[in-house]
Scaffold this motif. Structure first.
Motif, mmCIF file in Angstrom:
data_model
loop_
_atom_site.group_PDB
_atom_site.id
_atom_site.type_symbol
_atom_site.label_atom_id
_atom_site.label_comp_id
_atom_site.label_asym_id
_atom_site.label_seq_id
_atom_site.Cartn_x
_atom_site.Cartn_y
_atom_site.Cartn_z
ATOM 1 N N MET A 141 22.085 7.551 49.349
ATOM 2 C CA MET A 141 20.872 8.268 49.751
ATOM 3 C C MET A 141 19.641 7.543 49.223
ATOM 4 S SD MET A 141 19.774 12.199 48.885
ATOM 5 C CE MET A 141 18.194 12.837 49.430
ATOM 6 N N LYS A 142 18.668 7.358 50.095
ATOM 7 C CA LYS A 142 17.441 6.699 49.689
ATOM 8 C C LYS A 142 16.394 7.748 49.317
ATOM 9 C CE LYS A 142 18.164 2.531 52.453
ATOM 10 N NZ LYS A 142 17.606 1.632 53.496
ATOM 11 N N ARG A 143 15.641 7.456 48.271
ATOM 12 C CA ARG A 143 14.592 8.359 47.816
ATOM 13 C C ARG A 143 13.324 7.565 47.534
ATOM 14 N NH1 ARG A 143 19.177 9.805 44.910
ATOM 15 N NH2 ARG A 143 19.911 11.951 45.185
ATOM 16 N N THR A 144 12.198 8.186 47.807
ATOM 17 C CA THR A 144 10.913 7.651 47.378
ATOM 18 C C THR A 144 10.455 8.523 46.219
ATOM 19 O OG1 THR A 144 10.389 6.925 49.627
ATOM 20 C CG2 THR A 144 8.567 7.092 48.059
ATOM 21 N N VAL A 145 10.342 7.915 45.043
ATOM 22 C CA VAL A 145 10.192 8.674 43.806
ATOM 23 C C VAL A 145 8.850 8.366 43.147
ATOM 24 C CG1 VAL A 145 11.213 9.154 41.540
ATOM 25 C CG2 VAL A 145 12.696 8.556 43.473
ATOM 26 N N LEU A 146 8.161 9.408 42.736
ATOM 27 C CA LEU A 146 6.986 9.256 41.886
ATOM 28 C C LEU A 146 7.458 9.298 40.441
ATOM 29 C CD1 LEU A 146 3.905 9.186 41.370
ATOM 30 C CD2 LEU A 146 3.956 11.692 41.432
ATOM 31 N N ALA A 147 7.224 8.219 39.700
ATOM 32 C CA ALA A 147 7.633 8.136 38.296
ATOM 33 C C ALA A 147 6.392 8.158 37.422
ATOM 34 C CB ALA A 147 8.429 6.856 38.049
ATOM 35 N N ILE A 148 6.347 9.084 36.451
ATOM 36 C CA ILE A 148 5.198 9.158 35.556
ATOM 37 C C ILE A 148 5.666 9.339 34.120
ATOM 38 C CG2 ILE A 148 3.651 10.043 37.330
ATOM 39 C CD1 ILE A 148 3.949 12.789 36.275
ATOM 40 N N ASP A 149 4.863 8.834 33.197
ATOM 41 C CA ASP A 149 5.151 9.011 31.772
ATOM 42 C C ASP A 149 3.846 8.954 30.991
ATOM 43 O OD1 ASP A 149 7.702 8.802 29.710
ATOM 44 O OD2 ASP A 149 5.859 7.950 28.881
ATOM 45 N N THR A 150 3.696 9.904 30.060
ATOM 46 C CA THR A 150 2.510 9.943 29.202
ATOM 47 C C THR A 150 2.902 10.176 27.752
ATOM 48 O OG1 THR A 150 2.254 12.311 29.702
ATOM 49 C CG2 THR A 150 0.963 10.763 31.029
ATOM 50 N N ALA A 151 4.118 9.775 27.381
ATOM 51 C CA ALA A 151 4.610 10.016 26.019
ATOM 52 C C ALA A 151 4.193 8.927 25.041
ATOM 53 C CB ALA A 151 6.135 10.138 26.031
ATOM 54 N N THR A 152 3.685 7.818 25.553
ATOM 55 C CA THR A 152 3.250 6.716 24.702
ATOM 56 C C THR A 152 1.793 6.386 25.050
ATOM 57 O OG1 THR A 152 3.829 4.882 26.186
ATOM 58 C CG2 THR A 152 5.608 5.796 24.821
ATOM 59 N N ALA A 153 1.305 5.289 24.537
ATOM 60 C CA ALA A 153 -0.067 4.869 24.867
ATOM 61 C C ALA A 153 -0.193 4.394 26.308
ATOM 62 C CB ALA A 153 -0.508 3.759 23.918
ATOM 63 N N ALA A 154 0.928 4.189 26.991
ATOM 64 C CA ALA A 154 0.901 3.746 28.383
ATOM 65 C C ALA A 154 0.860 4.954 29.311
ATOM 66 C CB ALA A 154 2.137 2.896 28.692
ATOM 67 N N VAL A 155 -0.236 5.081 30.049
ATOM 68 C CA VAL A 155 -0.353 6.147 31.051
ATOM 69 C C VAL A 155 0.220 5.579 32.346
ATOM 70 C CG1 VAL A 155 -1.903 7.781 32.164
ATOM 71 C CG2 VAL A 155 -2.451 6.897 29.880
ATOM 72 N N THR A 156 1.457 5.937 32.643
ATOM 73 C CA THR A 156 2.244 5.269 33.678
ATOM 74 C C THR A 156 2.405 6.128 34.918
ATOM 75 O OG1 THR A 156 3.492 4.020 32.031
ATOM 76 C CG2 THR A 156 4.505 4.269 34.203
ATOM 77 N N ALA A 157 2.139 5.536 36.072
ATOM 78 C CA ALA A 157 2.421 6.159 37.359
ATOM 79 C C ALA A 157 2.890 5.071 38.302
ATOM 80 C CB ALA A 157 1.187 6.866 37.923
ATOM 81 N N ALA A 158 3.907 5.387 39.093
ATOM 82 C CA ALA A 158 4.440 4.388 40.025
ATOM 83 C C ALA A 158 5.200 5.077 41.139
ATOM 84 C CB ALA A 158 5.363 3.407 39.297
ATOM 85 N N VAL A 159 5.304 4.396 42.252
ATOM 86 C CA VAL A 159 6.171 4.837 43.347
ATOM 87 C C VAL A 159 7.343 3.870 43.392
ATOM 88 C CG1 VAL A 159 6.374 5.259 45.810
ATOM 89 C CG2 VAL A 159 4.230 5.795 44.628
ATOM 90 N N VAL A 160 8.542 4.433 43.293
ATOM 91 C CA VAL A 160 9.762 3.622 43.209
ATOM 92 C C VAL A 160 10.706 4.001 44.341
ATOM 93 C CG1 VAL A 160 11.754 3.006 41.771
ATOM 94 C CG2 VAL A 160 9.534 3.492 40.703
ATOM 95 N N ALA A 161 11.219 2.996 45.039
ATOM 96 C CA ALA A 161 12.242 3.222 46.055
ATOM 97 C C ALA A 161 13.603 3.159 45.378
ATOM 98 C CB ALA A 161 12.137 2.167 47.150
#
Length: 216
Positions: free
Chosen positions: A1-21
């Motif tokens: 199954m293919k998914r388009t995923v929004l990945a986010i993380d704010t637990a460290t100094a890196a404010v991370t957002a990405a779209v991952v297939a």
């Protein structure tokens, strides 16, 4: 199954957002990402980073199939921003939200036995140990001298804090978008509740905890 995923993380100094297939063979490909290194700008930067990532991937919010969010360990304020945003996106879009350990997003692709550390402030670190990408101990919070290094062959995570350990350093300083998605186990149709990994009480204390009696 293919998914388009929004990945986010704010637990460290890196404010991370990405779209991952992501596909069912656990192959992950970053379509677009925006990462800002600023431990004091989680609230200000997360939404712009999400919007920029989705636009950079040539998609809309309606194209997302799932959200993955790092649940720490990390400080209260940072975790609250990322996890509340992830829950809001999931609710608005009607898609599942998967919470993962932020340290797993750093250690999941490692080989051999690796120690992962991130900044816990107060001259302490959040840590976990991995063997071939699988967590075998932690997460915990300790002073560096009290971290059980065991048979770890290398250290990954925050460079300043990894330097406290006499181990070769792996050049992965923050959770990666691919790591966040790879840390999801089995992709259940109904993921469990998001549970923040604070690992210790917040700095703020109630009046009773500080021994102050309020007159009635």
């Amino acid at each position: 199954m293919k998914r388009t995923v929004l990945a986010i993380d704010t637990a460290t100094a890196a404010v991370t957002a990405a779209v991952v297939a992501h596909d069912s063979r656990a192959r992950n490909h970053v379509l677009a990402q925006r990462i800002t290194i600023n431990g004091r700008a989680h609230a200000e930067m997360l939404t712009p980073n999400v919007v920029a990532s989705i636009a950079g991937a040539g998609l809309t919010m309606g194209d997302l199939d799932a959200v993955v969010v790092g649940c720490g360990p990390g400080p209260f304020t940072g975790l609250r921003v990322g996890m509340a945003s992830a829950a809001a996106y999931g609710h608005a879009l009607g898609v599942p939200v998967y919470g993962v350990c932020t340290l797993d997003a750093i250690g999941v692709g490692s080989r051999g036995e690796v120690l992962v550390v991130t900044d816990a402030r107060r001259r302490e670190v959040y840590w976990a140990r991995y063997r071939d990408g699988v967590r075998i101990e932690g997460p915990e919070v300790n002073a560096p001298a009290d971290v059980p290094v065991g048979t770890a062959e290398a250290v990954a995570g925050s460079p300043d804090h990894a330097a406290w350990f006499d181990l070769p350093r792996i050049d992965v300083a923050y959770p990666t978008p691919v790591g966040l998605v790879a840390a999801v186990a089995d992709w259940p149709a109904e993921p469990g509740p998001l549970v923040p990994l604070y690992l210790r009480r917040p700095d703020a204390r109630t009046l009773a905890e500080r021994g102050i009696t309020v007159p009635r």
